[in-house]
Design a protein around this motif. Sequence first.
Motif, PDB file in Angstrom:
ATOM      1  N   VAL A 227     -14.131   3.229  -3.228  1.00  0.00           N
ATOM      2  CA  VAL A 227     -13.013   2.893  -2.807  1.00  0.00           C
ATOM      3  C   VAL A 227     -11.880   3.863  -2.371  1.00  0.00           C
ATOM      4  N   VAL A 228     -13.054   4.837  -1.343  1.00  0.00           N
ATOM      5  CA  VAL A 228     -11.593   5.405  -0.763  1.00  0.00           C
ATOM      6  C   VAL A 228     -12.149   4.604   0.615  1.00  0.00           C
TER       7      VAL A 228
ATOM      8  N   ARG B 271      -9.317   1.300   0.858  1.00  0.00           N
ATOM      9  CA  ARG B 271      -7.788   2.336   1.197  1.00  0.00           C
ATOM     10  C   ARG B 271      -8.005   2.542   2.345  1.00  0.00           C
TER      11      ARG B 271
ATOM     12  N   ALA C  19      -7.704  -0.125   4.856  1.00  0.00           N
ATOM     13  CA  ALA C  19      -6.218  -1.444   4.656  1.00  0.00           C
ATOM     14  C   ALA C  19      -5.220  -0.198   6.045  1.00  0.00           C
TER      15      ALA C  19
ATOM     16  N   HIS D  34      -4.121  -5.554   2.054  1.00  0.00           N
ATOM     17  CA  HIS D  34      -4.344  -5.407   0.465  1.00  0.00           C
ATOM     18  C   HIS D  34      -5.410  -5.058  -0.079  1.00  0.00           C
ATOM     19  N   THR D  35      -5.575  -3.842  -0.326  1.00  0.00           N
ATOM     20  CA  THR D  35      -6.884  -3.217  -1.348  1.00  0.00           C
ATOM     21  C   THR D  35      -7.047  -2.092  -1.842  1.00  0.00           C
ATOM     22  N   SER D  36      -7.916  -3.575  -3.699  1.00  0.00           N
ATOM     23  CA  SER D  36      -7.912  -2.071  -4.482  1.00  0.00           C
ATOM     24  C   SER D  36      -9.187  -2.332  -5.264  1.00  0.00           C
ATOM     25  N   VAL D  37      -9.551  -1.228  -5.523  1.00  0.00           N
ATOM     26  CA  VAL D  37     -10.128  -1.337  -6.386  1.00  0.00           C
ATOM     27  C   VAL D  37      -9.250  -0.397  -8.312  1.00  0.00           C
TER      28      VAL D  37
ATOM     29  N   ILE E 270       1.057  -1.492  -0.425  1.00  0.00           N
ATOM     30  CA  ILE E 270      -0.249   0.381   0.361  1.00  0.00           C
ATOM     31  C   ILE E 270       0.904   1.301  -0.189  1.00  0.00           C
TER      32      ILE E 270
ATOM     33  N   LEU F 153      -6.839   5.949  -9.100  1.00  0.00           N
ATOM     34  CA  LEU F 153      -8.634   5.946  -9.131  1.00  0.00           C
ATOM     35  C   LEU F 153      -9.258   6.751  -7.976  1.00  0.00           C
ATOM     36  N   LEU F 154      -8.002   5.941  -7.043  1.00  0.00           N
ATOM     37  CA  LEU F 154      -7.468   6.621  -5.582  1.00  0.00           C
ATOM     38  C   LEU F 154      -8.293   8.099  -5.221  1.00  0.00           C
TER      39      LEU F 154
ATOM     40  N   ARG G 183       2.117   2.095  -3.294  1.00  0.00           N
ATOM     41  CA  ARG G 183       0.632   3.022  -4.293  1.00  0.00           C
ATOM     42  C   ARG G 183       1.392   3.911  -4.669  1.00  0.00           C
TER      43      ARG G 183
END
Lengths: 426, 426
Positions: B257-258, B261, B264, B273-276, A243, A250-251, A246
């Motif tokens: 999305v926020v 994160r 995480a 770990h997180t994601s879009v 993390i 998109l965030l 990164r």
Amino acid sequence: MSNGAVPNPDPTNFTGADAAFLRDFAALCTFGATPGGGVERQAGSPADGEQRAWLTELLQGNGFTVSFDQVGNQFGLLELQPGAPFVLVGSHLDSQPTAGRYDGAYGVLAAAHAAFRLAAQWKADGTAPRYNLAVVNWFNEEGARFKPSMMGSSVYTGKMTPEVVLDITDPAGITVREALDATASLGQGPGPKAAYAAEIHIEQGRSMERDGITIGVVDSNWAANKYEFEVHGEQGHTGSTVIADRRDALLGASMLVVAAREIADHFPDGALHTSVGQLDVYPNSPVVVPSLVNLLLDLRSADEEILAQADHMLHDRIGQIEKAARVEIRKTGSHCWPVTPYQPEGVALAEKTAANCGLTYKRVKTLAGHDSTNLKDIVPTVMLFVPSVEGISHNEHEYTTDQDIISGLHVLTDVVRSLCLGELDS
Amino acid sequence: MSNGAVPNPDPTNFTGADAAFLRDFAALCTFGATPGGGVERQAGSPADGEQRAWLTELLQGNGFTVSFDQVGNQFGLLELQPGAPFVLVGSHLDSQPTAGRYDGAYGVLAAAHAAFRLAAQWKADGTAPRYNLAVVNWFNEEGARFKPSMMGSSVYTGKMTPEVVLDITDPAGITVREALDATASLGQGPGPKAAYAAEIHIEQGRSMERDGITIGVVDSNWAANKYEFEVHGEQGHTGSTVIADRRDALLGASMLVVAAREIADHFPDGALHTSVGQLDVYPNSPVVVPSLVNLLLDLRSADEEILAQADHMLHDRIGQIEKAARVEIRKTGSHCWPVTPYQPEGVALAEKTAANCGLTYKRVKTLAGHDSTNLKDIVPTVMLFVPSVEGISHNEHEYTTDQDIISGLHVLTDVVRSLCLGELDS
């Protein structure tokens, strides 16, 4: 209404020319009709071409001469005073995706029927108006397929050049020129010279419905700041990139969408409207941290001071988001306009006309852009609204009652008559 | 490295079979090469077809028989023990958009060269191994164009049926069957029977680089919960719809999305770990409040307890976002897997082999999914890593040094020899 079907126009409750208008409106609603009760006929699409051909027939059948200008604006011309400029009355037939039936289309058809009535009256009583009459279907008001919006009227009013517009592409790479060719809409020259302009449209808000008002007289538009942003990050593996490493575009973009709403919420209800309508992610793969997001963000207010404050807040937030998400946010385009008034003499004419028709009326501001927003910058322009049920717009459930669209047609007819007769000439 | 060019493989620093491997790797890097120094060869694309044809020639030129199975997995077979099952060694040649050169491609070419060396040795010394040898290029490991990822190995290991897979479409509506036909990759039957499997891959993280380790021996994969969500709102006009009336699907999606994160960030560094990675907006027009957003969200951890906590937090947040943004969030798909170990006897074999080669090694976990993650569920499987410079992956700047990819090739060759000779047979 929001989850129900939209009633079809019902001519059986009306007679004569009003019933004929509703029959034609019902026919117009069939072009690009969607299963959800709306329409989809984006600018230059096959459905747009079909409705344009239909409008040509309708205009010609009523004695109007049809022509297209250099960017596909469609004109139905009636020259009663040879060489004199024209009163331009119209709106646009193109729509958003899965859109409602009324936005733009009502204004074009009401313009045509107002013109037909005036032409018939003048022919019967021998009146020679001071100005000629043009029904207009402006090309690509919506800007859904080809950006920017209000394209045809922007060229007509000299805000964009035809050369630039014809080369603009849609997401599939098709140019405006190609789309106009494909729909037999590409003509030559700048169109007829205008003396005055008029447009009628649905309100797309709920203030008139709430106040029980039939005719809205638009006295100004909201100010708007519209921005194109690119959010730059770096591709990575969504699973394995830690993390802290990164740089997720998109965030960053999502934080910007949320910030836009929070800024609107900071001001009193209705003082500021903010939105992100369009957002595209690259590479948009399930397991790749996005490296690029393109988005369109807009801020709108009737109060330029509030808009300036909001804009300042937005730019502060952008700096914070760049740090928090480790991204870079670049502004790649902007289109801003202030609060600008419609000419007071046109407002007064519209109010007098509504009163003479025995209809309730009030002054309103337009939050959305319209072709008339462009036209008023070159000639005195009258903009009328009729109510929108529940304020729903850009939605298949958009609806205005038959009685209201007929009432609007009556006021528009009388306003256009006054403009053609030179009532506003100083 | 992240803003510099990736050095080309340089065979002049090596000799013999190692130099030949680097020459072939340089050739492989040219398929779908991008201006930024990476590759783009999504599954079933023309570039994928070209590299598959190139691999066929390479395998046949070294005496291997090439065949494709019912979902486009490409096998180079060397049958030395008639009727015996195979040791499958390989990875995948397909890539993400604007991807790096090493992900998957290194593993396929290292498998081929390991097999060539073993075949040559056994031919020279008359060894008859207990198992036959198959080099494999698994179809569509990336899942960028056709979802889900690890498609070919999922069918091979019985987790998906070929009937379902062949009908899956890309965003343009092209089916897997059509893409395989277009790249001459559609064969018949289930492929060769496996006794063991081995794969080598770049780490796609920076733990080995940080620790100065050349060989990673994968002992388990992270657990993952991958979800498909639909965020439902309602279309409206971005200008005129008052904020209180909006049901903005993109606002809801952005909050999600926020939130991913923030979840995480709630855990210690590296624990979650997180994601879009993928997000699509409808109607995605500049002036329409979005009514629908589709997105893919994933949560991954080496600790199943942390993953369960994070998942609970996510679902709490979804309920809050639905209220705050006036949207509905529907889960339309999920793909979840626990922490699963690679067979301990394979781990021990890899450690012993790396030590015998005089290389540093450590046990690592794979955060990303790999074809070997599927294979290990049906046969004992060895998974090796080599370091990634700066941990960069799914990015054109992905890079592993020539020395490291050569060292990995040596260990892989020795591991595959042991597997073929039946060293792990109990």
